[in-house]
Design an enzyme around this catalytic site. Structure first.
Site, PDB file in Angstrom:
ATOM      1  N   GLU A  37      65.978   3.303-120.074  1.00  0.00           N
ATOM      2  CA  GLU A  37      64.690   2.666-120.377  1.00  0.00           C
ATOM      3  C   GLU A  37      64.952   1.249-120.863  1.00  0.00           C
ATOM      4  O   GLU A  37      65.906   1.005-121.607  1.00  0.00           O
ATOM      5  CB  GLU A  37      63.954   3.467-121.455  1.00  0.00           C
ATOM      6  N   CYS A  56      58.252   5.198-123.104  1.00  0.00           N
ATOM      7  CA  CYS A  56      57.047   4.430-123.426  1.00  0.00           C
ATOM      8  C   CYS A  56      56.859   3.290-122.437  1.00  0.00           C
ATOM      9  O   CYS A  56      55.741   2.820-122.256  1.00  0.00           O
ATOM     10  CB  CYS A  56      57.152   3.895-124.850  1.00  0.00           C
ATOM     11  N   ASN A  89      54.632  10.420-119.496  1.00  0.00           N
ATOM     12  CA  ASN A  89      55.615  10.595-120.575  1.00  0.00           C
ATOM     13  C   ASN A  89      54.847  10.873-121.855  1.00  0.00           C
ATOM     14  O   ASN A  89      53.920  10.129-122.176  1.00  0.00           O
ATOM     15  CB  ASN A  89      56.423   9.307-120.741  1.00  0.00           C
ATOM     16  N   GLU A  90      55.220  11.904-122.555  1.00  0.00           N
ATOM     17  CA  GLU A  90      54.666  12.177-123.889  1.00  0.00           C
ATOM     18  C   GLU A  90      53.147  12.091-123.942  1.00  0.00           C
ATOM     19  O   GLU A  90      52.579  11.578-124.909  1.00  0.00           O
ATOM     20  CB  GLU A  90      55.304  11.242-124.929  1.00  0.00           C
TER      21      GLU A  90
HETATM   22  O1  AHR Z   1      63.573   6.709-126.423  1.00  0.00           O
HETATM   23  C1  AHR Z   1      62.640   5.911-127.076  1.00  0.00           C
HETATM   24  C2  AHR Z   1      61.226   6.397-126.907  1.00  0.00           C
HETATM   25  O2  AHR Z   1      61.008   7.580-127.579  1.00  0.00           O
HETATM   26  C3  AHR Z   1      60.805   6.680-125.505  1.00  0.00           C
HETATM   27  O3  AHR Z   1      60.343   5.569-124.883  1.00  0.00           O
HETATM   28  C4  AHR Z   1      59.690   7.666-125.687  1.00  0.00           C
HETATM   29  O4  AHR Z   1      59.593   8.537-124.609  1.00  0.00           O
HETATM   30  C5  AHR Z   1      59.970   8.311-127.000  1.00  0.00           C
HETATM   31  O5  AHR Z   1      58.900   8.324-127.843  1.00  0.00           O
END
Ligand code: AHR
Length: 837
Positions: free
Chosen positions: A47, A278, A399-400
């Site tokens: 990321e 994120c 994601n999340e």
């Molecule tokens: O790994 C950092 C962040 O943590 C990622 O972007 C997210 O998926 C999680 O909240």
């Protein structure tokens, strides 16, 4: 299939505190295999966070090459000194100024004006190179005669130059007002001493044109700057000013920093999950990830503000990342934006009738990666240089996702994908989603994220033992120790060992857990957010944390299947719950009074907020004192702590009253370092009470709620590890907190070599003398292999300056008997590979 329990520890004890050397028996029955592990179980999550990609893996050395960095974060407005989202909600500031961004000029560029030279540098939006890179740099040269006039860029906290190293320079330029050139490009140190032979570039015209040159370093320097000066009067515009090391990973143009990529390759990842996290969600809908901005010629890629406080160039875009996966021999796992932005910022949902672009972006991404060159998107991939499909087989939808808005959006995307590409594996992130919200929704795999303390990971070695095997299999996509115990950079020895203990539990539950990755992977030491990395770097150096080496060893020593392993350890008794107290709220305003801590009839603390408020440590919320009560008056998450980390076996009593908001009260105890217990009273939307350790349940949730404007009597009794919680005199919870084991062992077979792989983790300051009894095999070759990862202190770690402070050491191991004694050193991971006879 239920896994065999192969980590049975007969006597429990904790990793913390002084311990006598333990004595253990490890019984391994190689004839009792567990489920097969996925050969691609260990992978990475890449990321663009901590300048992982821009200013990191992506080898571009110029910061703000496209001159777009003065653009305010998309979807934000400036309000009361903060960049807030368009709804004016204050909770999430884009962090625009954090790394030196500003709106009225050219961040990361400076004007070189030396001697009598006269001129100026400006942000310009006239006649752009492409609509996607509308800003450029205008250099007005009034008089260059007896000095230097130009522009300079220090890259990402200095450009790394080595003697003899070649750099590829590329930039676009046009001119006016009679500029006759030339331009001179060079690399130099802070005093202006040349670090390469300056290169002259001629032929600038009134039309945008690309220029290329090679610079060759003459000296080593880790914080050089790039300088482009003009040798004549006139005006010159620049855009896409780019400098790459000529030597990139696999020598790819627009490629990756070879040293960082090599570190990643060292992990031999089975898969790569990308690009977020994120990053795919964004902090606002306009900053959500759209892979279509990331392909094609670089000047055609629209740079967008990322959620990690910097603008993303997308130079390492969808294509380049798929290429990286292929170069690593890893399978791509693409995560796409599914219509809900990040719940830890200001969650926004794309209106359901406007979800069309979100849905087709998934379909088109798959066609880009996999479609034949005769398809619309496959054709673009072929044009970029890869006619063969990349073979994208795993797609994560969002994601999340963490609100009720997520399930209908997930459904739209997922059903479309299933209809069009039924053979792909679709993953759904269950880290924060409630299963009851997802009734009727399916996925092929479930992603779980775990960020917690060493103790939590060691306590959760058996997390998946009880998993309902009818549920989809699991991918633990983000795993790391993040509490203070992991050290300032995280990934220290105790963090690594605790993660390793957890990984043993995953290997043992291989029928459930198919994949796992650490997070975050990369961090530029100068460009970190509050997050850590597993691999750190600056402009010239790269180093791995202890976690890096532990995960590498787990990848290299993944058994094809585990075998039954029982551990009996004689050791000390676990210590009592120890730590300070606290009060707080979750999206609720409340007040607290008459707080007392007593131990054996002795008062350790009696609140008097007129005199002792200052000693309370507030973390979030809006705290004040009103009469005798301590008040948190915002509908916010607000915690406040008090007391001695050595307190234990105490009774905490207090009165609490809800003022307004969504839930009830949080009452903390056993708060030590980054760890804490709390009693969440009226949590989960004011429907349940539960005791939690680091937000993981201790015992069962029970139904219950809290009325506003009413004082409640709260009592928490701690006796050893026993917790009793009373509300208005009624016993609500009577639970015992498990303590973390400190010695873990597991064994498994390498099906190809026949090796028996034994892994043992000793998280204590003393060795464990073990008797290892192996059955179910005929015997071993006399010579095996022993690898140990250890150091003097559990807090030890590696750093850029000391990259091999804690690194594995491999030696020969002479064992031929099925029963043998082995000392597992203090603070260590040991890997024994016993070879087939
Ligand atoms: O790994 C950092 C962040 O943590 C990622 O972007 C997210 O998926 C999680 O909240």
């Amino acid at each position: 299939m239920k896994p065999i329990r192969s980590l049975v520890v007969i006597c429990l004890l904790t990793w913390a505190g002084p311990l006598a050397a333990g004595t253990a028996t490890i019984n391994i029955d190689a004839a009792k295999p567990g489920p097969r592990t996925n050969p691609r179980m260990y992978g990475i999550f890449l990321e663009n966070l901590n300048h992982a990609v821009d200013g990191g893996l992506y080898a571009e050395l110029i910061q703000n090459r496209g001159f777009e960095d003065a653009k305010p974060p998309e979807g934000f407005i400036y309000h009361n000194g903060r960049w807030v989202d368009s709804l004016g909600r204050n909770a999430y500031d884009a962090g625009f100024a954090r790394f030196g961004y500003f709106t009225n000029g050219l961040p990361f560029w400076s004007l070189i004006k030396e001697g009598d030279a006269q001129g100026s540098m400006h942000l310009d939006m006239s006649d752009p190179l492409t609509p996607e890179t509308p800003r450029s740099c205008r250099l007005e040269i009034d008089n260059p005669a007896s000095g230097r006039l130009g522009i300079a860029n220090r890259g990402f906290w200095g450009i790394g130059v080595k003697n003899g190293e070649k750099f590829t320079l590329s930039f676009w330029a046009r001119c006016a007002d009679g500029f006759k050139g030339p331009l001179t490009a060079t690399l130099e140190d802070d005093e202006g001493n040349a670090l390469c032979k300056p290169v002259s570039v001629k032929g600038i015209t009134a039309q945008w044109k690309q220029f290329k040159a090679t610079l060759t370093g003459r000296k080593d320097n880790s914080s050089a700057r790039f300088v482009l000066t003009a040798g004549a009067k006139g005006t010159v515009w620049f855009d896409m000013v780019s400098l790459f090391p000529a030597n990139t990973f696999k020598n790819r143009p627009n490629g990756l920093r070879a040293d960082i990529a090599q570190m990643i390759a060292g992990l031999k990842p089975g898969f790569v999950r990308f690009p977020g996290g994120c990053v795919i969600e964004g902090g606002t809908v306009p900053t959500a990830y759209n892979w279509k901005n990331t392909i094609g010629p670089l000047p055609d890629r629209t740079e967008i503000w990322g959620p990690w406080n910097y603008r993303e160039t997308y130079g390492m875009g969808f294509y380049e990342t798929l290429q990286f996966c292929e170069d690593l021999g890893a399978k791509p796992l693409y995560v796409g934006f599914a219509g809900e932005t990040c719940m830890f910022r200001n969650v926004e949902d794309v209106p359901l009738p406007e979800m069309g672009w979100v849905e087709t972006n998934f379909l088109d991404a798959i066609q880009y990666a996999n479609g034949s060159p005769s398809t619309a998107w496959g054709k673009l991939r072929a044009k970029a240089g890869h006619p063969k499909p990349f073979g994208l087989k795993m797609v994560e939808v969002g994601n999340e996702g963490g609100t009720r808005g997520f399930p209908p959006r997930y459904d739209l995307v997922h059903s479309l994908l299933k209809t069009n590409y039924p053979d792909l594996t679709y993953i759904n992130d269950y880290s924060f989603l409630r299963r009851e919200w997802m009734q009727g929704q399916t996925s092929d795999m479930e992603d779980n994220h775990f960020y917690n303390s060493p103790e939590w990971f060691m306590n959760n070695v058996h997390l998946y033992d009880q998993r309902d095997r009818k549920l989809p299999p699991v991918y633990d996509g983000e795993v790391a120790v993040t509490s203070g115990g992991g050290g300032p950079d995280k990934g220290n020895l105790i963090a690594a060992l605790a993660e390793g203990a957890f990984l043993m539990g995953l290997e043992r539950n291989a029928d459930v857990v198919k994949m796992v990755s650490y997070a975050p992977l990369l961090a530029n030491i100068h460009g970190r957010t509050d997050w850590h990395g597993m691999i750190y770097f600056d402009s010239t150096r790269v180093s791995g944390t202890v976690s890096y080496y532990l995960w590498k060893l787990f990848g290299e020593n993944r058994p094809d299947y585990t075998v039954q392993t029982d551990v009996a350890l004689q050791a000390d008794k676990a210590p009592a719950i120890t730590g300070a107290i606290g009060v707080g709220t979750w999206n609720t305003a409340a007040e607290f009074k008459d707080i007392r801590v007593e131990q054996d009839g002795k008062t350790l603390y009696a609140s008097d907020f007129s005199t002792n408020r200052a000693a309370w440590q507030e973390d979030g919320g809006n705290w004040s004192v009103s009469d005798t009560a301590y008040r948190q008056s915002d509908d916010a998450v607000g915690l406040s702590y008090f007391g001695d980390e050595n307190w234990h076996d105490y009774t905490l009593t207090l009165k609490a009253r809800k003022l307004h908001g969504a839930e009830g009260f949080l009452v903390m105890f056993g708060h030590k370092g980054g760890d804490k217990y709390w009693w969440n009273i009226g949590g989960w939307g004011d429907q349940e009470h539960a005791v939690e350790f680091n937000q993981t349940p201790v015992g069962e949730h029970v139904p219950g709620h809290i009325e506003p404007d009413r004082w409640y009597d709260i009592k928490i009794e701690l006796s050893d590890r026993h917790i009793r919680c009373y509300l208005d005199g009624r016993l609500i919870h009577d639970v015992t907190a498990a303590s973390a084991d400190h010695f873990f062992a597991s064994a498994g077979r390498d099906a190809t070599t026949g090796d028996l792989i034994i892994k043992a983790i000793n998280v204590s300051p003393d060795p464990v003398n073990a008797m290892v009894n192996v059955s179910g095999v005929a015997g071993f070759a006399p010579q095996g292999q022993l690898t140990v990862l250890t150091s003097g202190r559990l807090t030890d770690n590696n750093s850029i300056a000391k990259p091999a402070n804690v690194a594995p050491v491999t030696t020969r191991l002479m064992i031929s008997d099925l029963k043998f004694a082995h000392d597992f050193p203090a603070n260590s991971l040991t890997v024994l590979r016993l070879k087939k006879k």
